[in-house]
Design a protein around this motif. Sequence first.
Motif, mmCIF file in Angstrom:
data_model
loop_
_atom_site.group_PDB
_atom_site.id
_atom_site.type_symbol
_atom_site.label_atom_id
_atom_site.label_comp_id
_atom_site.label_asym_id
_atom_site.label_seq_id
_atom_site.Cartn_x
_atom_site.Cartn_y
_atom_site.Cartn_z
ATOM 1 N N ALA A 1 41.397 22.347 -12.251
ATOM 2 C CA ALA A 1 40.469 21.206 -11.891
ATOM 3 C C ALA A 1 40.631 19.901 -12.008
ATOM 4 O O ALA A 1 41.320 18.947 -11.823
ATOM 5 N N ILE B 1 39.373 27.828 -2.242
ATOM 6 C CA ILE B 1 38.827 26.398 -3.456
ATOM 7 C C ILE B 1 37.763 26.681 -3.498
ATOM 8 O O ILE B 1 36.788 27.651 -2.739
ATOM 9 N N ARG C 1 33.814 21.380 -11.184
ATOM 10 C CA ARG C 1 33.883 20.343 -11.900
ATOM 11 C C ARG C 1 32.284 20.794 -13.131
ATOM 12 O O ARG C 1 31.444 21.366 -11.803
ATOM 13 N N THR D 1 40.149 20.596 -6.699
ATOM 14 C CA THR D 1 39.781 21.634 -6.414
ATOM 15 C C THR D 1 41.274 21.943 -6.006
ATOM 16 O O THR D 1 41.902 22.523 -4.961
ATOM 17 N N SER E 1 34.454 24.689 -4.519
ATOM 18 C CA SER E 1 33.848 23.236 -4.889
ATOM 19 C C SER E 1 32.710 22.958 -5.522
ATOM 20 O O SER E 1 32.628 21.770 -5.816
#
Lengths: 70, 421
Positions: B95, B409, B414, B101, B411
Amino acid sequence: MRARVRIQVDAARCEGTGFCARVAPHLFVVAPAGTSQVLVEYAPETELEVLQEAEELCPTRAIRIELDQG
Amino acid sequence: MTARRGALGMRLITEPEDVEFVLRQTDYLFGKTPELLQYQGMLLAGSVLNLDGEDHFQRRRIEARVFTSDRLAYYENEVLEPYLDAAVADLAREAERTGGTPSVDLVAVVRRALVGVVAAVIGLDGVDSPEAVAQLDAILEALNQGVKVDFRTDGTKEAKMEEVLARRAEFVDRFFGPSLARRQALVKAHIADPEGNPPPAPDLLTVLASNPDHVQRWDEGLPLREATLFAQASIGTTTRGVCHTVVELERWLEQHPEDRARLTDPEFLGRAFAESLRLHAIDPALQRKAWQDVTLPSGEQIPKDEILGVDIGASGRDTSLFGADANLFNPHRQRPESLDAHGHSFGGGSHKCTGFNFVVGDRYRADRQGTAKTILLRLYSLGIRLDPERPPVRDHGTVKDDLRAVPVIFSALRGARSVVG
């Protein structure tokens, strides 16, 4: 009072593998309905090892044993 | 009454009470039929999956040491969790690198997270570098495909099996052979001097090395085939179940957005996992052979030596058991306690999957929620959802209800931190 082992079989979880009755035929029997039943509610502490094996062999964890120190 | 016929012309057993009866009477009135699956036999002959009666019981008894409650807690908390951390770290790095993403295949992510568990359960040494993990992962994927080759319908059986056998040879050279030899030496040393050499950890190779009288009743290839079974079983059910769960939950949450708040609830995720396995049975039918003339609870007569297909897919969707909406996914489904919420995806009776508690957890231990819930909780903590641009890909080359790829993916990647890193 001497230590003893409490044995319980959860009939709803028992799938009738019969492993417990093969490991400890003096403590378990497979009933005609196809589920295991305990022959005694409490066993002497000397049976702890074989009961632990029966408990661990049961794939659905239907057997529960508890050491009662008295 | 005309019997329903399935693949290979076998009579299909579909009535729930008959399904339950046949599975529970396996080892007593019915036996397994390993001879039906030619390619699987090359990989798993003589493994506990295919044994009957006393042989089966003795093997289960020997191998129960691998799956004691304490060992399961060890695999889950001390092996799986760090591997999950590593998998998350890989995703987080990707990422960072892409600044977005990244879309990744969930099938591969889950399988990679379980590599360490497989190594610990079987007792494989040398899985101690990213390169070794990647190599073992590729081998395990090949073995997993190999065990299912008989179910392929796309004409690739022989080609796939050739690849699988090449991967198995690589497995023996790099991991299995040295690991077995070391455990045989450890067991020998312990027997010679129990005080000076503590007993080795009870992984599969160790318990097999500790019971030579039993193992030697088969050929010398048995430990490899047993390890192949354990590898496939340790990865297969959890991986396919988790992937189906993520796909099913995505659809469910579109209709029931209020349940998004439950994605941190292990019980909710466990129910969702059970529903997914119930709807997506692990096998189209489980084969059993009648050892004598048998009358099933429904009154159906089965003559001695007939081979049956136990239709666990049908029993998992039976409306008399699971309600009028049995064909639908519903993580809030109510059912009697005596009914396994997973249907018969873990089999039943004496052949109930040894790893059942491994996957679904142990209600008596707070530190054991099972591999499936552990992985699902981690995935949802990272904000997993299906990649809107790339739908899941079903494997159309097999009669099994398998997903070949599930692009997803995350979300909330991070900021994800790893203890392995």
